[in-house]
Design an enzyme around this catalytic site. Structure first.
Site, PDB file in Angstrom:
ATOM      1  N   LEU A 209       0.818  -1.215   0.000  1.00  0.00           N
ATOM      2  CA  LEU A 209       0.000   0.000   0.000  1.00  0.00           C
ATOM      3  C   LEU A 209       0.852   1.265   0.000  1.00  0.00           C
ATOM      4  O   LEU A 209       0.511   2.256  -0.644  1.00  0.00           O
ATOM      5  CB  LEU A 209      -0.927   0.003   1.220  1.00  0.00           C
ATOM      6  CG  LEU A 209      -2.186  -0.855   1.107  1.00  0.00           C
ATOM      7  CD1 LEU A 209      -2.811  -1.055   2.490  1.00  0.00           C
ATOM      8  CD2 LEU A 209      -3.193  -0.214   0.165  1.00  0.00           C
TER       9      LEU A 209
ATOM     10  N   LYS B   1      16.988  -2.303   0.384  1.00  0.00           N
ATOM     11  CA  LYS B   1      15.804  -2.925  -0.210  1.00  0.00           C
ATOM     12  C   LYS B   1      14.919  -1.897  -0.898  1.00  0.00           C
ATOM     13  O   LYS B   1      14.174  -2.212  -1.819  1.00  0.00           O
ATOM     14  CB  LYS B   1      15.004  -3.668   0.867  1.00  0.00           C
ATOM     15  CG  LYS B   1      15.681  -4.928   1.369  1.00  0.00           C
ATOM     16  CD  LYS B   1      14.809  -5.613   2.413  1.00  0.00           C
ATOM     17  CE  LYS B   1      15.490  -6.870   2.950  1.00  0.00           C
ATOM     18  NZ  LYS B   1      14.695  -7.533   4.006  1.00  0.00           N
TER      19      LYS B   1
ATOM     20  N   ASP C  67      13.522   3.652  11.146  1.00  0.00           N
ATOM     21  CA  ASP C  67      13.254   2.391  11.836  1.00  0.00           C
ATOM     22  C   ASP C  67      12.225   2.682  12.923  1.00  0.00           C
ATOM     23  O   ASP C  67      12.525   3.303  13.937  1.00  0.00           O
ATOM     24  CB  ASP C  67      14.541   1.842  12.437  1.00  0.00           C
ATOM     25  CG  ASP C  67      14.338   0.505  13.146  1.00  0.00           C
ATOM     26  OD1 ASP C  67      13.167   0.080  13.309  1.00  0.00           O
ATOM     27  OD2 ASP C  67      15.340  -0.104  13.538  1.00  0.00           O
TER      28      ASP C  67
ATOM     29  N   ASN D 104       2.052   5.029   7.170  1.00  0.00           N
ATOM     30  CA  ASN D 104       1.552   3.736   6.726  1.00  0.00           C
ATOM     31  C   ASN D 104       2.284   2.563   7.379  1.00  0.00           C
ATOM     32  O   ASN D 104       1.738   1.468   7.466  1.00  0.00           O
ATOM     33  CB  ASN D 104       1.699   3.665   5.190  1.00  0.00           C
ATOM     34  CG  ASN D 104       1.608   2.266   4.649  1.00  0.00           C
ATOM     35  OD1 ASN D 104       0.540   1.678   4.581  1.00  0.00           O
ATOM     36  ND2 ASN D 104       2.752   1.707   4.241  1.00  0.00           N
TER      37      ASN D 104
ATOM     38  N   TYR E 215      -2.668  -6.850  17.079  1.00  0.00           N
ATOM     39  CA  TYR E 215      -2.626  -5.875  15.986  1.00  0.00           C
ATOM     40  C   TYR E 215      -3.825  -4.920  16.031  1.00  0.00           C
ATOM     41  O   TYR E 215      -3.631  -3.689  16.060  1.00  0.00           O
ATOM     42  CB  TYR E 215      -2.540  -6.590  14.631  1.00  0.00           C
ATOM     43  CG  TYR E 215      -2.609  -5.639  13.449  1.00  0.00           C
ATOM     44  CD1 TYR E 215      -1.488  -4.926  13.047  1.00  0.00           C
ATOM     45  CD2 TYR E 215      -3.801  -5.439  12.752  1.00  0.00           C
ATOM     46  CE1 TYR E 215      -1.545  -4.038  11.981  1.00  0.00           C
ATOM     47  CE2 TYR E 215      -3.872  -4.562  11.686  1.00  0.00           C
ATOM     48  CZ  TYR E 215      -2.741  -3.862  11.305  1.00  0.00           C
ATOM     49  OH  TYR E 215      -2.809  -2.977  10.248  1.00  0.00           O
TER      50      TYR E 215
ATOM     51  N   LYS F 241      -4.056  -0.681  16.973  1.00  0.00           N
ATOM     52  CA  LYS F 241      -4.713   0.338  16.156  1.00  0.00           C
ATOM     53  C   LYS F 241      -5.787   1.081  16.954  1.00  0.00           C
ATOM     54  O   LYS F 241      -5.986   2.288  16.770  1.00  0.00           O
ATOM     55  CB  LYS F 241      -5.320  -0.303  14.910  1.00  0.00           C
ATOM     56  CG  LYS F 241      -4.278  -0.899  13.952  1.00  0.00           C
ATOM     57  CD  LYS F 241      -3.327   0.169  13.429  1.00  0.00           C
ATOM     58  CE  LYS F 241      -2.395  -0.365  12.367  1.00  0.00           C
ATOM     59  NZ  LYS F 241      -1.517   0.676  11.797  1.00  0.00           N
TER      60      LYS F 241
END
Length: 342
Positions: free
Chosen positions: A51, A76, A99, A126, A213, A217
């Site tokens: 995303l 990367k 990080d 994000n 998780y 949020k």
């Protein structure tokens, strides 16, 4: 239009009714094709894949002048940046180290933004992690998912607010969009009554790989509610966005193989593609106006906060979480930063 804070809480169960509405019955709202981001500068965290990468691509397609790809691994990410540079040769595309498990890295990133950027219009946070194993971040002692998705994301939000306020053009508020998940409506949150609250997330007995998780949020939603009381929408519009259930991301990369297979089958029949998912980011960060300040955006529209958050128990816990989080982050004079935003 009313903000999430002004709407009555949603009482519709997330599964299956809200999920079906999200995935199959929502009308996408793409940016107007005439949208022109020339001259603007944006930061997108976790933007080398999934995303974040698609969001970056879409921003650049609207002539964004300067993109900062904020990622943990520079090596990367250079491949991702190279692809975007080839596609958008007129844009400046930089890769900066960030990080999210390190307070020091976050501070260094923000100091670089303060020093090197003459302008900053948009920040889309994000980056996030999910996982099945209980792991602590060595430098902070906190459980990894709680650290990255909550504590570090809130730290980065606070540190970016003064820069967005000062470095966005007069009359155009800066934009801070934090990616969330309305799986927060499903959480068990077994440690919600623990006092103090923050240390309980570092206790393995409370760790649930399915629950941690969405709980992380939910914590971000609770903190953002109070954070947005400290900054005017005339200076920075702060909102949260739920992209929906999306395929083509790496969020479940650490899941066991059988679970990955099951998720991939489920995604094949019900998930949005990354183009559609990322369009929610642009809608939140660009299309929506001051009315979205302090709001959650889901399905390209303002959505209520959770029933728990609007309850007396939720408000009491929100106050405790706010106080404890400011104490955790007091090494940056967080209260002084918040006062400077008024």
């Amino acid at each position: 239009m009313a903000s999430s804070k002004d709407l009555p809480p949603s009482t519709v169960p997330f599964f299956p009714r809200q999920f079906i509405k999200n995935q199959f019955c929502s009308t996408p709202k793409y940016l107007d094709p005439s949208t022109d981001l020339s001259g603007k500068v944006a930061i997108v965290t976790g933007s080398n894949t999934g995303l974040g990468y698609e969001c970056s691509d879409q921003l650049l397609s609207f002539k964004l002048s300067h993109l900062i790809i904020a990622v943990r691994s520079l090596t990367k990410s250079e491949d991702a940046a190279a692809k975007l540079r080839k596609k958008y040769p007129d844009a400046t595309i930089d890769v900066w180290a960030l990080d999210m498990s390190s307070y020091g890295s976050i501070q260094a990133f923000v100091e670089r933004a303060e020093k090197e950027l003459n302008r900053l219009d948009i920040a889309i946070l994000n980056a996030g992690v999910a996982g099945m194993k209980f792991q602590k971040v060595e430098s902070t002692g906190h459980e990894q998912i709680f650290q990255v998705n909550y504590l570090s994301t809130m730290l980065l939000s606070i540190l970016l607010l003064p820069i967005l306020k000062r470095k966005s053009p007069a009359g155009e508020p800066g934009r801070l969009t934090i990616v969330t998940s309305m799986l927060s409506m499903t959480v068990k949150f077994p440690n919600k009554k623990e006092v103090p609250l923050i240390p309980s997330f570092d206790d393995e007995k409370f760790f649930d790989p399915v629950d941690v998780y969405p709980t992380s949020k939910l914590l971000g939603q609770l903190f953002a509610w109070k954070l947005t009381d400290h900054v005017s929408a005339d200076d920075v519009v702060v909102n949260l966005v739920e992209p929906g259930f999306v395929k083509g991301t790496e969020l479940q990369r650490e899941a066991p193989l059988p679970l990955k297979v099951a998720l991939n089958i489920f995604k094949a029949v019900s998930a949005r593609n990354v183009k559609l998912g990322a369009s929610t980011y642009l809608d939140a960060a660009i299309a929506k106006g001051k009315e979205s300040h302090g709001s959650i955006l889901m399905n390209w529209d303002i959505f209520p906060y959770t029933e728990f958050q609007c309850s007396e128990e939720g408000k009491e816990m929100m106050d405790r979480l706010w106080t404890e989080t400011l104490e955790e982050l007091n090494f940056i004079d967080v209260n002084g930063i918040l006062k400077s935003l008024s």
